[in-house]
Scaffold this motif. Structure first.
Motif, mmCIF file in Angstrom:
data_model
loop_
_atom_site.group_PDB
_atom_site.id
_atom_site.type_symbol
_atom_site.label_atom_id
_atom_site.label_comp_id
_atom_site.label_asym_id
_atom_site.label_seq_id
_atom_site.Cartn_x
_atom_site.Cartn_y
_atom_site.Cartn_z
ATOM 1 N N TRP A 99 0.720 -1.092 0.176
ATOM 2 C CA TRP A 99 -0.060 -0.168 -0.046
ATOM 3 C C TRP A 99 1.093 1.284 0.039
ATOM 4 O O TRP A 99 1.828 1.207 0.733
ATOM 5 C CB TRP A 99 -0.875 0.084 1.154
ATOM 6 N N PHE A 100 0.412 2.260 -0.933
ATOM 7 C CA PHE A 100 1.145 3.529 -0.879
ATOM 8 C C PHE A 100 0.453 4.544 -0.735
ATOM 9 O O PHE A 100 -0.962 4.457 -0.854
ATOM 10 C CB PHE A 100 1.844 3.469 -2.164
ATOM 11 N N ARG A 101 0.770 5.731 -0.643
ATOM 12 C CA ARG A 101 0.021 6.953 -0.557
ATOM 13 C C ARG A 101 0.821 7.997 -1.134
ATOM 14 O O ARG A 101 2.010 8.182 -1.262
ATOM 15 C CB ARG A 101 -0.809 7.340 0.741
ATOM 16 N N GLN A 102 -0.045 9.188 -1.944
ATOM 17 C CA GLN A 102 0.801 10.322 -2.332
ATOM 18 C C GLN A 102 -0.463 11.603 -1.984
ATOM 19 O O GLN A 102 -1.457 11.520 -2.529
ATOM 20 C CB GLN A 102 0.784 10.233 -4.042
ATOM 21 N N ALA A 103 0.130 12.381 -1.305
ATOM 22 C CA ALA A 103 -0.470 13.592 -0.937
ATOM 23 C C ALA A 103 -0.091 14.849 -1.749
ATOM 24 O O ALA A 103 1.103 14.611 -2.744
ATOM 25 C CB ALA A 103 -0.028 14.042 0.426
ATOM 26 N N PRO A 104 -1.026 15.740 -2.155
ATOM 27 C CA PRO A 104 -0.670 17.053 -3.191
ATOM 28 C C PRO A 104 0.925 17.478 -2.849
ATOM 29 O O PRO A 104 1.040 17.921 -1.674
ATOM 30 C CB PRO A 104 -1.778 17.799 -2.885
ATOM 31 N N GLY A 105 1.671 17.547 -3.898
ATOM 32 C CA GLY A 105 2.942 17.936 -3.760
ATOM 33 C C GLY A 105 3.922 17.270 -2.824
ATOM 34 O O GLY A 105 5.094 17.832 -2.704
ATOM 35 N N LYS A 106 3.594 16.108 -2.656
ATOM 36 C CA LYS A 106 4.497 15.105 -1.917
ATOM 37 C C LYS A 106 4.847 14.204 -2.801
ATOM 38 O O LYS A 106 4.080 13.449 -3.694
ATOM 39 C CB LYS A 106 3.797 14.741 -0.592
ATOM 40 N N GLU A 107 5.918 13.234 -2.494
ATOM 41 C CA GLU A 107 6.220 12.094 -3.145
ATOM 42 C C GLU A 107 5.587 10.755 -2.615
ATOM 43 O O GLU A 107 4.909 10.987 -1.524
ATOM 44 C CB GLU A 107 7.847 11.734 -3.014
ATOM 45 N N ARG A 108 5.232 9.812 -3.549
ATOM 46 C CA ARG A 108 4.805 8.871 -3.110
ATOM 47 C C ARG A 108 5.175 8.199 -1.945
ATOM 48 O O ARG A 108 6.532 7.827 -1.878
ATOM 49 C CB ARG A 108 4.691 7.805 -4.361
ATOM 50 N N GLU A 109 4.616 7.663 -1.080
ATOM 51 C CA GLU A 109 4.965 6.984 0.248
ATOM 52 C C GLU A 109 4.620 5.629 0.561
ATOM 53 O O GLU A 109 3.476 5.219 0.275
ATOM 54 C CB GLU A 109 4.488 7.742 1.414
ATOM 55 N N GLY A 110 5.588 4.761 0.647
ATOM 56 C CA GLY A 110 5.290 3.200 0.948
ATOM 57 C C GLY A 110 4.858 3.189 2.359
ATOM 58 O O GLY A 110 5.638 3.579 3.239
ATOM 59 N N LEU A 111 3.799 2.484 2.590
ATOM 60 C CA LEU A 111 3.138 2.550 3.916
ATOM 61 C C LEU A 111 3.340 1.127 4.508
ATOM 62 O O LEU A 111 3.573 0.754 5.727
ATOM 63 C CB LEU A 111 1.620 2.845 3.964
ATOM 64 N N SER A 112 2.958 0.078 3.613
ATOM 65 C CA SER A 112 3.013 -1.264 4.284
ATOM 66 C C SER A 112 3.126 -2.283 3.219
ATOM 67 O O SER A 112 2.690 -2.236 2.223
ATOM 68 C CB SER A 112 1.675 -1.558 4.900
ATOM 69 N N PHE A 113 3.643 -3.457 3.731
ATOM 70 C CA PHE A 113 4.094 -4.493 2.612
ATOM 71 C C PHE A 113 4.129 -5.826 3.174
ATOM 72 O O PHE A 113 4.337 -6.021 4.498
ATOM 73 C CB PHE A 113 5.403 -4.288 2.143
ATOM 74 N N ILE A 114 3.549 -6.837 2.604
ATOM 75 C CA ILE A 114 3.594 -8.131 2.990
ATOM 76 C C ILE A 114 3.840 -9.093 1.813
ATOM 77 O O ILE A 114 3.202 -8.943 0.806
ATOM 78 C CB ILE A 114 2.067 -8.510 3.581
ATOM 79 N N ASP A 115 4.512 -10.085 2.152
ATOM 80 C CA ASP A 115 4.812 -10.911 1.163
ATOM 81 C C ASP A 115 3.936 -12.098 0.790
ATOM 82 O O ASP A 115 2.558 -12.060 1.466
ATOM 83 C CB ASP A 115 6.334 -11.915 1.173
ATOM 84 N N TRP A 116 3.863 -13.020 -0.158
ATOM 85 C CA TRP A 116 2.844 -13.836 -0.526
ATOM 86 C C TRP A 116 2.443 -14.812 0.657
ATOM 87 O O TRP A 116 1.290 -15.377 0.544
ATOM 88 C CB TRP A 116 3.033 -14.594 -1.665
ATOM 89 N N ARG A 117 3.266 -15.295 1.449
ATOM 90 C CA ARG A 117 2.937 -16.005 2.597
ATOM 91 C C ARG A 117 2.583 -15.052 3.990
ATOM 92 O O ARG A 117 2.399 -15.962 4.738
ATOM 93 C CB ARG A 117 4.322 -16.685 2.983
ATOM 94 N N ASP A 118 2.274 -13.975 3.714
ATOM 95 C CA ASP A 118 1.816 -12.996 4.741
ATOM 96 C C ASP A 118 2.847 -13.209 6.064
ATOM 97 O O ASP A 118 2.260 -13.067 7.187
ATOM 98 C CB ASP A 118 0.336 -13.517 5.386
ATOM 99 N N ARG A 119 4.102 -13.119 5.600
ATOM 100 C CA ARG A 119 5.022 -13.097 6.781
ATOM 101 C C ARG A 119 5.329 -12.005 7.144
ATOM 102 O O ARG A 119 5.776 -10.949 5.963
ATOM 103 C CB ARG A 119 6.305 -14.032 6.484
ATOM 104 N N SER A 120 5.793 -11.522 8.108
ATOM 105 C CA SER A 120 6.441 -10.299 8.669
ATOM 106 C C SER A 120 5.981 -8.912 8.064
ATOM 107 O O SER A 120 6.850 -8.588 7.128
ATOM 108 C CB SER A 120 7.749 -10.357 8.747
#
Length: 122
Positions: free
Chosen positions: A35-56
């Motif tokens: 999941w990422f987000r981008q606010a006006p005038g700001k760079e895209r920010e990575g928020l959360s990541f999970i691998d295909w096995r839902d680990r860590s």
């Protein structure tokens, strides 16, 4: 083959939203999700990541303890539960998927949702 993000909207500070990222044309449980987000005038920010096995699951410091990433394989859908939302969380939120988590994390995932607007305001 696509991802469809939804669930955004207007919420008051301190409120919650749950974003959905529905996959069609491929089986999401074989893919890492981000999941990422981008606010006006700001760079895209990575928020959360999970691998295909839902680990860590991984979280950016800005959302750690407030946001939770998950998936429902039966629905072929990933989610981002967002609690304690603040005005600085206002942005367009995107989901992404790739078989390699490194590609999702670097913003080079194969699949991207179209974005859903989240506005936090009183």
């Amino acid at each position: 083959v696509q991802l469809q993000a939804s669930g955004g909207g207007l919420v008051q500070p301190g409120g919650s939203l749950k974003l959905s990222c529905a996959a069609s044309g491929f089986t999401l449980n074989k893919y890492a999700i981000g999941w990422f987000r981008q606010a006006p005038g700001k760079e895209r920010e990575g928020l959360s990541f999970i691998d295909w096995r839902d680990r860590s699951p991984e979280y950016a410091d800005s959302v750690k303890g407030r946001f939770t990433i998950s998936r429902d394989n039966a629905k072929n859908t990933a989610y981002l539960q967002m609690n304690s939302l603040q005005p600085e969380d206002t942005a367009i939120y995107f989901c992404a998927a790739d078989q390699l988590i490194e590609w999702v994390q670097s913003g080079r995932g194969d699949y991207w949702g179209q974005g859903t607007q989240v506005t936090v305001s009183s």
